[in-house]
Design a protein around this motif. Structure first.
Motif, PDB file in Angstrom:
ATOM      1  N   GLN A  78     -30.688   9.894  50.791  1.00 38.35           N
ATOM      2  CA  GLN A  78     -29.607  10.497  50.286  1.00 38.35           C
ATOM      3  C   GLN A  78     -28.700   9.436  49.867  1.00 38.35           C
ATOM      4  OE1 GLN A  78     -29.021  14.055  51.681  1.00 38.35           O
ATOM      5  NE2 GLN A  78     -27.903  13.969  50.051  1.00 38.35           N
ATOM      6  N   HIS A  79     -28.405   8.416  50.923  1.00 40.02           N
ATOM      7  CA  HIS A  79     -27.629   7.191  50.195  1.00 40.02           C
ATOM      8  C   HIS A  79     -28.171   6.436  49.073  1.00 40.02           C
ATOM      9  CE1 HIS A  79     -25.314   3.607  50.558  1.00 40.02           C
ATOM     10  NE2 HIS A  79     -26.527   2.718  50.160  1.00 40.02           N
ATOM     11  N   ILE A  80     -29.246   6.204  48.801  1.00 36.70           N
ATOM     12  CA  ILE A  80     -29.720   5.783  47.599  1.00 36.70           C
ATOM     13  C   ILE A  80     -29.513   6.790  46.417  1.00 36.70           C
ATOM     14  CG2 ILE A  80     -31.403   3.918  48.570  1.00 36.70           C
ATOM     15  CD1 ILE A  80     -33.456   5.457  47.561  1.00 36.70           C
ATOM     16  N   GLN A  81     -29.478   8.000  46.552  1.00 35.05           N
ATOM     17  CA  GLN A  81     -29.517   8.947  45.595  1.00 35.05           C
ATOM     18  C   GLN A  81     -27.855   8.816  45.246  1.00 35.05           C
ATOM     19  OE1 GLN A  81     -32.282   9.214  43.998  1.00 35.05           O
ATOM     20  NE2 GLN A  81     -31.464  11.343  43.756  1.00 35.05           N
ATOM     21  N   GLU A  82     -26.865   9.013  46.156  1.00 38.53           N
ATOM     22  CA  GLU A  82     -25.426   8.993  46.044  1.00 38.53           C
ATOM     23  C   GLU A  82     -24.907   7.750  45.490  1.00 38.53           C
ATOM     24  OE1 GLU A  82     -24.793  12.372  49.302  1.00 38.53           O
ATOM     25  OE2 GLU A  82     -24.075  10.469  49.741  1.00 38.53           O
ATOM     26  N   ASP A  83     -25.206   6.540  46.141  1.00 40.03           N
ATOM     27  CA  ASP A  83     -24.535   5.416  45.683  1.00 40.03           C
ATOM     28  C   ASP A  83     -25.227   4.719  44.549  1.00 40.03           C
ATOM     29  OD1 ASP A  83     -23.238   3.316  45.555  1.00 40.03           O
ATOM     30  OD2 ASP A  83     -23.712   2.348  47.566  1.00 40.03           O
ATOM     31  N   GLN A  84     -24.586   4.998  43.330  1.00 42.49           N
ATOM     32  CA  GLN A  84     -25.233   4.468  42.089  1.00 42.49           C
ATOM     33  C   GLN A  84     -24.685   3.133  41.701  1.00 42.49           C
ATOM     34  OE1 GLN A  84     -28.196   5.335  40.602  1.00 42.49           O
ATOM     35  NE2 GLN A  84     -28.640   7.089  41.776  1.00 42.49           N
ATOM     36  N   ILE A  85     -23.479   2.724  42.608  1.00 41.38           N
ATOM     37  CA  ILE A  85     -22.529   1.757  42.161  1.00 41.38           C
ATOM     38  C   ILE A  85     -22.752   0.504  42.864  1.00 41.38           C
ATOM     39  CG2 ILE A  85     -20.209   1.099  41.896  1.00 41.38           C
ATOM     40  CD1 ILE A  85     -19.426   4.161  41.956  1.00 41.38           C
ATOM     41  N   GLU A 107     -38.210   6.175  45.597  1.00 47.11           N
ATOM     42  CA  GLU A 107     -38.424   4.786  46.075  1.00 47.11           C
ATOM     43  C   GLU A 107     -38.806   4.048  44.722  1.00 47.11           C
ATOM     44  OE1 GLU A 107     -40.434   5.787  50.510  1.00 47.11           O
ATOM     45  OE2 GLU A 107     -41.631   4.801  48.760  1.00 47.11           O
ATOM     46  N   ASN A 108     -39.253   4.538  43.872  1.00 46.58           N
ATOM     47  CA  ASN A 108     -39.815   3.885  42.690  1.00 46.58           C
ATOM     48  C   ASN A 108     -38.502   3.617  41.914  1.00 46.58           C
ATOM     49  OD1 ASN A 108     -42.390   3.736  43.151  1.00 46.58           O
ATOM     50  ND2 ASN A 108     -43.018   5.611  41.828  1.00 46.58           N
ATOM     51  N   ASP A 109     -37.602   4.830  41.737  1.00 39.72           N
ATOM     52  CA  ASP A 109     -36.160   4.640  40.973  1.00 39.72           C
ATOM     53  C   ASP A 109     -35.654   3.301  41.700  1.00 39.72           C
ATOM     54  OD1 ASP A 109     -37.106   6.541  39.528  1.00 39.72           O
ATOM     55  OD2 ASP A 109     -35.534   8.125  40.377  1.00 39.72           O
ATOM     56  N   TYR A 110     -35.517   3.367  42.934  1.00 40.73           N
ATOM     57  CA  TYR A 110     -34.824   2.064  43.620  1.00 40.73           C
ATOM     58  C   TYR A 110     -35.403   1.102  43.397  1.00 40.73           C
ATOM     59  CZ  TYR A 110     -31.256   0.908  47.112  1.00 40.73           C
ATOM     60  OH  TYR A 110     -30.167   0.344  47.618  1.00 40.73           O
ATOM     61  N   LEU A 111     -36.670   0.861  43.350  1.00 43.34           N
ATOM     62  CA  LEU A 111     -37.351  -0.420  43.030  1.00 43.34           C
ATOM     63  C   LEU A 111     -36.808  -0.770  41.545  1.00 43.34           C
ATOM     64  CD1 LEU A 111     -39.738  -2.510  43.819  1.00 43.34           C
ATOM     65  CD2 LEU A 111     -41.204  -0.962  42.838  1.00 43.34           C
ATOM     66  N   LEU A 112     -37.116   0.114  40.641  1.00 47.37           N
ATOM     67  CA  LEU A 112     -36.544  -0.361  39.294  1.00 47.37           C
ATOM     68  C   LEU A 112     -35.191  -1.001  39.351  1.00 47.37           C
ATOM     69  CD1 LEU A 112     -37.694  -0.276  36.692  1.00 47.37           C
ATOM     70  CD2 LEU A 112     -36.423   1.830  36.139  1.00 47.37           C
ATOM     71  N   ARG A 113     -34.247  -0.236  40.111  1.00 43.76           N
ATOM     72  CA  ARG A 113     -32.693  -0.653  40.381  1.00 43.76           C
ATOM     73  C   ARG A 113     -32.804  -2.130  41.115  1.00 43.76           C
ATOM     74  NH1 ARG A 113     -28.609   2.908  43.165  1.00 43.76           N
ATOM     75  NH2 ARG A 113     -27.404   1.187  42.444  1.00 43.76           N
ATOM     76  N   LEU A 114     -33.658  -2.253  41.968  1.00 42.41           N
ATOM     77  CA  LEU A 114     -33.887  -3.919  42.558  1.00 42.41           C
ATOM     78  C   LEU A 114     -34.123  -4.933  41.568  1.00 42.41           C
ATOM     79  CD1 LEU A 114     -35.598  -3.179  45.800  1.00 42.41           C
ATOM     80  CD2 LEU A 114     -33.282  -3.758  45.794  1.00 42.41           C
ATOM     81  N   LYS A 115     -35.092  -4.479  40.773  1.00 44.42           N
ATOM     82  CA  LYS A 115     -35.617  -5.512  39.764  1.00 44.42           C
ATOM     83  C   LYS A 115     -34.692  -5.455  38.352  1.00 44.42           C
ATOM     84  CE  LYS A 115     -39.806  -4.703  38.711  1.00 44.42           C
ATOM     85  NZ  LYS A 115     -40.442  -3.198  38.223  1.00 44.42           N
ATOM     86  N   GLU A 408     -15.193  -9.484  50.430  1.00 44.07           N
ATOM     87  CA  GLU A 408     -16.393  -9.567  49.758  1.00 44.07           C
ATOM     88  C   GLU A 408     -17.474  -8.493  49.886  1.00 44.07           C
ATOM     89  OE1 GLU A 408     -17.673 -13.629  50.528  1.00 44.07           O
ATOM     90  OE2 GLU A 408     -15.667 -14.405  49.650  1.00 44.07           O
ATOM     91  N   PRO A 409     -18.081  -7.892  48.936  1.00 48.07           N
ATOM     92  CA  PRO A 409     -19.353  -7.018  49.276  1.00 48.07           C
ATOM     93  C   PRO A 409     -20.416  -7.674  50.066  1.00 48.07           C
ATOM     94  CG  PRO A 409     -19.132  -7.790  47.080  1.00 48.07           C
ATOM     95  CD  PRO A 409     -18.146  -8.470  47.482  1.00 48.07           C
ATOM     96  N   SER A 410     -21.204  -7.019  51.060  1.00 48.44           N
ATOM     97  CA  SER A 410     -22.171  -7.584  51.493  1.00 48.44           C
ATOM     98  C   SER A 410     -23.149  -6.554  52.014  1.00 48.44           C
ATOM     99  CB  SER A 410     -22.028  -8.312  52.777  1.00 48.44           C
ATOM    100  OG  SER A 410     -21.878  -7.502  53.809  1.00 48.44           O
ATOM    101  N   LEU A 411     -24.443  -6.767  52.434  1.00 48.87           N
ATOM    102  CA  LEU A 411     -25.270  -5.574  52.622  1.00 48.87           C
ATOM    103  C   LEU A 411     -24.760  -4.753  53.621  1.00 48.87           C
ATOM    104  CD1 LEU A 411     -28.554  -7.674  52.547  1.00 48.87           C
ATOM    105  CD2 LEU A 411     -27.632  -6.315  50.532  1.00 48.87           C
TER     106      LEU A 411
END
Ligand code: B12
Length: 463
Positions: A78-85, A107-115, A408-411
């Motif tokens: 849910q979080h990775i779907q909602e937070d695209q920023i 998961e694949n979409d998120y992997l692409l965003r990581l890369k 500062e942003p962090s994980l």
């Protein structure tokens, strides 16, 4: 048999295939950890292990356990779907990939965003000369969890794994000169772990610096407090090094691992958590990696379930560190991670519509004390709606032009870095420490919610 002359008469212990098993003779000693406290240290540890491996079924049924892991996985999706920023978080991807239930499309979409997005962010940090050991390590672990060929990924014209090696070398040089890593021993350990699970040999000098820090008790969170999270990460890293062999499996390495294991076990609180709510998941992962069985019915797992039920883990980063432990997995398993025959049946239900906010929210009074040095402090008073975060309170003060701050942003979310123009920096070993009525907070400014009138102290602290 374990040699322990002071062994309790009611406890029998054996080593079977490297796994420590303890059985209790007397009934009624159901693994409650509270009774361990009056014992000497050796017996205390034995008692702690008993409470961990105790496999008599208690209240939490495995159905509840399964439902919880599923709901955590769904929360992350849910979080990775909602937070695209926000820049994507490799720890979240790692946790999703280590789960049993998957939605491979998300998961694949998120992997692409990581890369793309994370990759760009790391490049920009490198250009600014920021150390990125931990982030690169997590990126590598996330890629490995997707069975991605990391040798094809280049960052700043270098293979990712070579870049990590360089970062760790710099950390090691910094330890040699200043006795401290550039970042911290948590990231230093993550770096070793990522190298090791990628089958890259960890240099003797690098691992010896970590072992030395363990020997002298340098794995701390802030000034004095022992960091269970860091001990756990170091445990996974060194266990991986040990299992990789290559002449590195020596007595000093084993002793460091024993020290970590003892400290993790001794950190167990009467309520079952190890360290605190947020280090317990990593501590469990480390113990599992070291071959200690942490039963689903142990006090530690029960503590994780209770905290989860009470909504303690709402920060996605916290969930990402707890989820692998709930699956009884550790990051070490990425060494031989297999992505074939995976489930792909997880679907997200449409989100519930939020209840409208109440009109008459109760207000609480808040005192914010800022201590910049021994002889400089200021105090602010304000009323805020009950349940507000510290961040919301600080924003209110800022609006009134009474107070200035930057984050500062962090994980983990926003890290408070500048207060009234004063920056607390990692390079100077300073930070703004948070406490409530004198008690150190175990959450940050965005997560800690103010439920009653209190005084928040923000104190510039060196470590
Ligand atoms: C090292 C560390 C610190 C160092 C960071 C500086 C340094 N030397 O590198 C110091 C000592 C300054 C620190 C401070 C705090 N920390 Co700390 N910290 C960690 C630790 C052990 C590793 C973080 C790390 O390097 N991660 C790896 C890299 C790749 O991720 P990253 O996000 O880029 O890392 C940065 C952030 O994590 C940030 N950071 C560190 N702590 C915290 C806490 C919060 C709330 C936020 C938003 C950010 C943040 O500093 C890192 C380095 O730049 C984690 C353990 C864990 N399980 O993650 C605890 C941890 C994140 N910290 C925690 C806490 C509570 C704090 C404090 C709020 C303590 C306090 N009472 O003041 C403060 C933050 C106050 C503020 N100004 O906002 C908790 C957070 C739990 C939660 N639910 O939010 C953790 C999980 C420890 C724990 N088990 O309790 N921390």
């Amino acid at each position: 048999m374990i040699k322990d002359k002071k062994r309790s008469r009611s406890t029998r212990s054996t080593f079977k295939g490297g796994v420590l098993t303890l059985r209790r003779r007397a009934a009624g000693t159901s693994g409650e950890f509270g009774g361990c406290f009056k014992m000497d240290f050796k017996l205390f540890l034995v008692c702690a292990v008993v409470s961990l491996v105790n496999s008599e079924p208690h209240d939490p049924s495995s159905i509840e356990h399964r439902e919880l892991t599923l709901s955590f996985t769904k929360k992350l999706l849910q979080h990775i779907q909602e937070d695209q920023i926000t820049v994507p978080n490799p720890s979240i991807h790692l946790a999703l990939r280590m789960s049993s239930q998957h939605n491979q499309g998300f998961e694949n979409d998120y992997l692409l965003r990581l890369k793309t997005e994370l990759h760009k962010d790391l490049e920009s940090s490198l250009t600014k000369g920021k150390p990125i050991t931990g982030q690169v390590a997590l990126y590598i672990l996330a890629l490995k969890a997707s069975c991605y060929d990391i040798s094809t990924v280049r960052l700043d014209k270098e293979q990712l794994i070579h870049l990590l090696k360089k970062q760790i070398e710099q950390e090691k040089e910094h330890v040699a000169v200043t006795k401290r890593p550039l970042t911290n021993y948590y990231q230093y350990s993550l770096g070793i772990l990522a190298q090791c699970v990628s089958n890259v040999r960890v240099s003797l000098h690098v691992r010896n610096k970590l072992i030395h820090a363990i020997e002298v008790g340098d794995l701390k969170h802030g000034k004095n407090e022992q960091s269970i999270d860091t001990l756990a990460m170091a445990g996974m890293a060194l266990q991986c090094v040990k299992e990789s062999g290559g002449g590195q499996d020596d007595a000093r390495l084993q002793q460091a691992l024993n020290t970590i294991k003892d400290k993790l076990l001794a950190s167990q609180r009467p309520d079952g958590h190890m360290g605190n709510e947020f280090s317990t998941g990593l501590a469990v992962q480390a113990l599992l990696a070291m071959g200690i069985k942490v039963s689903e019915y142990s006090d530690t797992m029960k503590a994780l379930l209770t905290s989860a039920r009470n909504g303690v883990y709402h920060n996605p980063m916290a969930i990402s560190q707890v989820l692998p432990a709930l699956h009884q997995r550790s990051y070490l398993q990425l060494k031989s991670h297999d992505c074939t025959n995976e489930d792909n049946g997880l679907i997200l239900e449409t989100k519930k519509v939020l209840e409208p906010m109440e009109d008459n929210v109760e207000e609480v009074s808040l005192q914010v004390e800022v201590v910049s040095s021994e002889d400089s402090s200021s105090t602010y008073f304000l009323n805020i709606p009950k349940g507000s975060s510290i961040l919301e309170a600080l924003k209110l003060l800022k609006l009134k032009n009474e107070y200035k701050f930057e984050t500062e942003p962090s994980l983990w979310g926003p890290f408070l870095s500048v207060v009234n123009g004063v920056r607390a920096r990692q390079s100077d070993r300073n930070y703004w420490h948070l406490s409530s009525d004198g008690i150190s907070l175990n959450q940050g400014i965005d997560d800690y919610k103010i439920q009653h009138s209190q005084m928040i102290t923000i104190k510039k602290t060196n470590y």
